[in-house]
Scaffold this motif. Structure first.
Motif, PDB file in Angstrom:
ATOM      1  N   MET A  34       0.829  -1.193   0.000  1.00  0.00           N
ATOM      2  CA  MET A  34       0.000   0.000   0.000  1.00  0.00           C
ATOM      3  C   MET A  34       0.872   1.255   0.000  1.00  0.00           C
ATOM      4  N   SER A  35       1.974   1.218   0.760  1.00  0.00           N
ATOM      5  CA  SER A  35       2.923   2.337   0.731  1.00  0.00           C
ATOM      6  C   SER A  35       3.534   2.495  -0.654  1.00  0.00           C
ATOM      7  N   LYS A  36       3.864   1.371  -1.281  1.00  0.00           N
ATOM      8  CA  LYS A  36       4.442   1.407  -2.627  1.00  0.00           C
ATOM      9  C   LYS A  36       3.462   2.035  -3.623  1.00  0.00           C
ATOM     10  N   ILE A  37       2.184   1.640  -3.539  1.00  0.00           N
ATOM     11  CA  ILE A  37       1.173   2.205  -4.433  1.00  0.00           C
ATOM     12  C   ILE A  37       1.063   3.709  -4.212  1.00  0.00           C
ATOM     13  N   GLY A  38       1.053   4.125  -2.934  1.00  0.00           N
ATOM     14  CA  GLY A  38       0.939   5.546  -2.630  1.00  0.00           C
ATOM     15  C   GLY A  38       2.132   6.355  -3.125  1.00  0.00           C
ATOM     16  N   ILE A  39       3.345   5.860  -2.873  1.00  0.00           N
ATOM     17  CA  ILE A  39       4.552   6.578  -3.316  1.00  0.00           C
ATOM     18  C   ILE A  39       4.590   6.677  -4.830  1.00  0.00           C
ATOM     19  N   ARG A  40       4.248   5.564  -5.496  1.00  0.00           N
ATOM     20  CA  ARG A  40       4.253   5.583  -6.961  1.00  0.00           C
ATOM     21  C   ARG A  40       3.203   6.554  -7.500  1.00  0.00           C
ATOM     22  N   MET A  41       2.056   6.614  -6.826  1.00  0.00           N
ATOM     23  CA  MET A  41       1.001   7.526  -7.243  1.00  0.00           C
ATOM     24  C   MET A  41       1.454   8.977  -7.093  1.00  0.00           C
ATOM     25  N   PHE A  42       2.060   9.299  -5.944  1.00  0.00           N
ATOM     26  CA  PHE A  42       2.502  10.668  -5.705  1.00  0.00           C
ATOM     27  C   PHE A  42       3.578  11.096  -6.703  1.00  0.00           C
ATOM     28  N   ILE A  43       4.569  10.236  -6.909  1.00  0.00           N
ATOM     29  CA  ILE A  43       5.645  10.570  -7.839  1.00  0.00           C
ATOM     30  C   ILE A  43       5.106  10.689  -9.259  1.00  0.00           C
ATOM     31  N   GLY A  44       4.264   9.725  -9.663  1.00  0.00           N
ATOM     32  CA  GLY A  44       3.695   9.778 -11.004  1.00  0.00           C
ATOM     33  C   GLY A  44       2.846  11.005 -11.226  1.00  0.00           C
ATOM     34  N   GLN A  45       2.028  11.369 -10.227  1.00  0.00           N
ATOM     35  CA  GLN A  45       1.184  12.548 -10.363  1.00  0.00           C
ATOM     36  C   GLN A  45       2.037  13.815 -10.473  1.00  0.00           C
ATOM     37  N   HIS A  46       3.076  13.901  -9.658  1.00  0.00           N
ATOM     38  CA  HIS A  46       3.966  15.075  -9.698  1.00  0.00           C
ATOM     39  C   HIS A  46       4.641  15.204 -11.067  1.00  0.00           C
ATOM     40  N   VAL A  47       5.151  14.087 -11.577  1.00  0.00           N
ATOM     41  CA  VAL A  47       5.844  14.123 -12.869  1.00  0.00           C
ATOM     42  C   VAL A  47       4.879  14.489 -13.994  1.00  0.00           C
ATOM     43  N   GLU A  48       3.700  13.859 -13.994  1.00  0.00           N
ATOM     44  CA  GLU A  48       2.751  14.096 -15.078  1.00  0.00           C
ATOM     45  C   GLU A  48       2.198  15.511 -15.068  1.00  0.00           C
ATOM     46  N   LEU A  49       2.047  16.106 -13.879  1.00  0.00           N
ATOM     47  CA  LEU A  49       1.546  17.480 -13.806  1.00  0.00           C
ATOM     48  C   LEU A  49       2.550  18.482 -14.362  1.00  0.00           C
ATOM     49  N   HIS A  50       3.812  18.096 -14.425  1.00  0.00           N
ATOM     50  CA  HIS A  50       4.848  18.975 -14.975  1.00  0.00           C
ATOM     51  C   HIS A  50       5.165  18.652 -16.427  1.00  0.00           C
ATOM     52  N   ASN A  51       4.414  17.739 -17.014  1.00  0.00           N
ATOM     53  CA  ASN A  51       4.540  17.413 -18.432  1.00  0.00           C
ATOM     54  C   ASN A  51       3.252  17.778 -19.151  1.00  0.00           C
ATOM     55  N   PRO A  52       3.326  17.976 -20.475  1.00  0.00           N
ATOM     56  CA  PRO A  52       2.089  18.218 -21.215  1.00  0.00           C
ATOM     57  C   PRO A  52       1.164  17.012 -21.112  1.00  0.00           C
ATOM     58  N   ASN A  53      -0.062  17.228 -20.641  1.00  0.00           N
ATOM     59  CA  ASN A  53      -1.001  16.121 -20.444  1.00  0.00           C
ATOM     60  C   ASN A  53      -1.854  15.909 -21.686  1.00  0.00           C
ATOM     61  N   PRO A  54      -2.176  14.647 -22.014  1.00  0.00           N
ATOM     62  CA  PRO A  54      -3.135  14.371 -23.085  1.00  0.00           C
ATOM     63  C   PRO A  54      -4.510  14.923 -22.705  1.00  0.00           C
ATOM     64  N   PRO A  55      -5.423  14.998 -23.671  1.00  0.00           N
ATOM     65  CA  PRO A  55      -6.778  15.469 -23.355  1.00  0.00           C
ATOM     66  C   PRO A  55      -7.442  14.605 -22.287  1.00  0.00           C
ATOM     67  N   HIS A  56      -8.185  15.244 -21.405  1.00  0.00           N
ATOM     68  CA  HIS A  56      -8.969  14.581 -20.355  1.00  0.00           C
ATOM     69  C   HIS A  56      -8.107  13.959 -19.267  1.00  0.00           C
ATOM     70  N   TYR A  57      -6.863  14.378 -19.150  1.00  0.00           N
ATOM     71  CA  TYR A  57      -6.002  13.893 -18.071  1.00  0.00           C
ATOM     72  C   TYR A  57      -5.653  15.040 -17.129  1.00  0.00           C
ATOM     73  N   VAL A  58      -5.665  14.756 -15.832  1.00  0.00           N
ATOM     74  CA  VAL A  58      -5.088  15.637 -14.828  1.00  0.00           C
ATOM     75  C   VAL A  58      -4.015  14.820 -14.118  1.00  0.00           C
TER      76      VAL A  58
END
Length: 242
Positions: A34-58
């Motif tokens: 569960m910690s692994k899922i959370g850490i991966r989610m946080f890192i992935g969300q941070h990285v994706e928010l700083h990249n151009p997102n496809p349509p309908h993605y946050v």
């Protein structure tokens, strides 16, 4: 690697010791993953928010995700694996409105549906392997949900004995072939790709829990198994880590 470590632990320890410590081991692995899922989610969300997102993605969240389309893609991947493993695969029939959409993490749902369909395909394939009957299809039902979304994966693969149901959510149980094979030189192994690690069901349930959902398994021995994947809309959920 963690899954292989658990299998080696199970293989190397006395069965009574493993059974005595199974709850402690299971709780530790639940917390770890569960910690692994959370850490991966946080890192992935941070990285994706700083990249151009496809349509309908946050970030990682798809705001207009079609669960029917996800089920279709996951089923194709699972059938390809079944074909590679057995040389044939049962069909998968999907029932639901493809225009129904809700916000969720695409990668999480893809993993959960893939694991459920993969298990059902293997069960049906092995149950009908020596039969003259045509293997029945695996069915995926995706009803429209306003507050909650439930995806049902149903098969006629012979089911699970009632005595085995409490074990399917543990990391030390699998009714498939064990992925470890002994060789003359210590430490070498070959991995079974279709199943055998005992991780698909507990890891899928953790991903469902992460956004306030759940995974339930109802089985009828001699007939088949129904898996209910309950999902909450991401906007209504809280991250469950302590």
């Amino acid at each position: 690697m963690m899954a292989l470590g658990v299998q080696q632990l199970k293989k190397g320890m006395d069965l009574k010791i493993v059974c005595k410590n199974i709850d402690e081991t299971h709780q530790f692995l639940d917390r770890f993953y569960m910690s692994k899922i959370g850490i991966r989610m946080f890192i992935g969300q941070h990285v994706e928010l700083h990249n151009p997102n496809p349509p309908h993605y946050v970030g990682c969240i798809h705001t207009k995700m079609s669960p029917v389309e996800v089920a279709r893609n996951a089923s194709e991947d699972a059938r390809a694996m079944c074909l590679r493993e057995y040389g044939s695969s049962p069909d998968v029939n999907i029932y639901g409105d493809p225009t129904f959409m809700f916000p969720y993490v695409l990668a999480h749902l893809q993993l959960m549906v893939f694991e459920r369909v993969k298990n059902s395909l293997r069960a049906v394939q092995e149950h009908y392997m020596d039969s003259d009957k045509v293997a029945p299809p695996v069915r995926i039902i995706v009803p429209d949900g306003i507050k909650d979304v439930t995806i049902k994966v149903s098969d006629e693969g012979g089911g699970i004995p009632r005595s085995g149901l409490p074990k399917i959510f543990t990391y030390l149980y699998s009714n498939a072939q064990n992925p470890l094979f002994e060789h003359s030189d210590l430490g070498t192994f070959e991995a079974v790709t279709m199943a055998g690690y005992g991780y698909g069901i507990p890891i899928s349930r953790l991903h469902a829990w992460y956004f306030g959902g759940d995974l339930q398994i109802i089985s009828m021995e001699g007939y088949g198994t129904d898996a209910y994947l309950h999902l909450s809309h991401s906007g209504d959920s809280q991250e469950p880590l302590p």
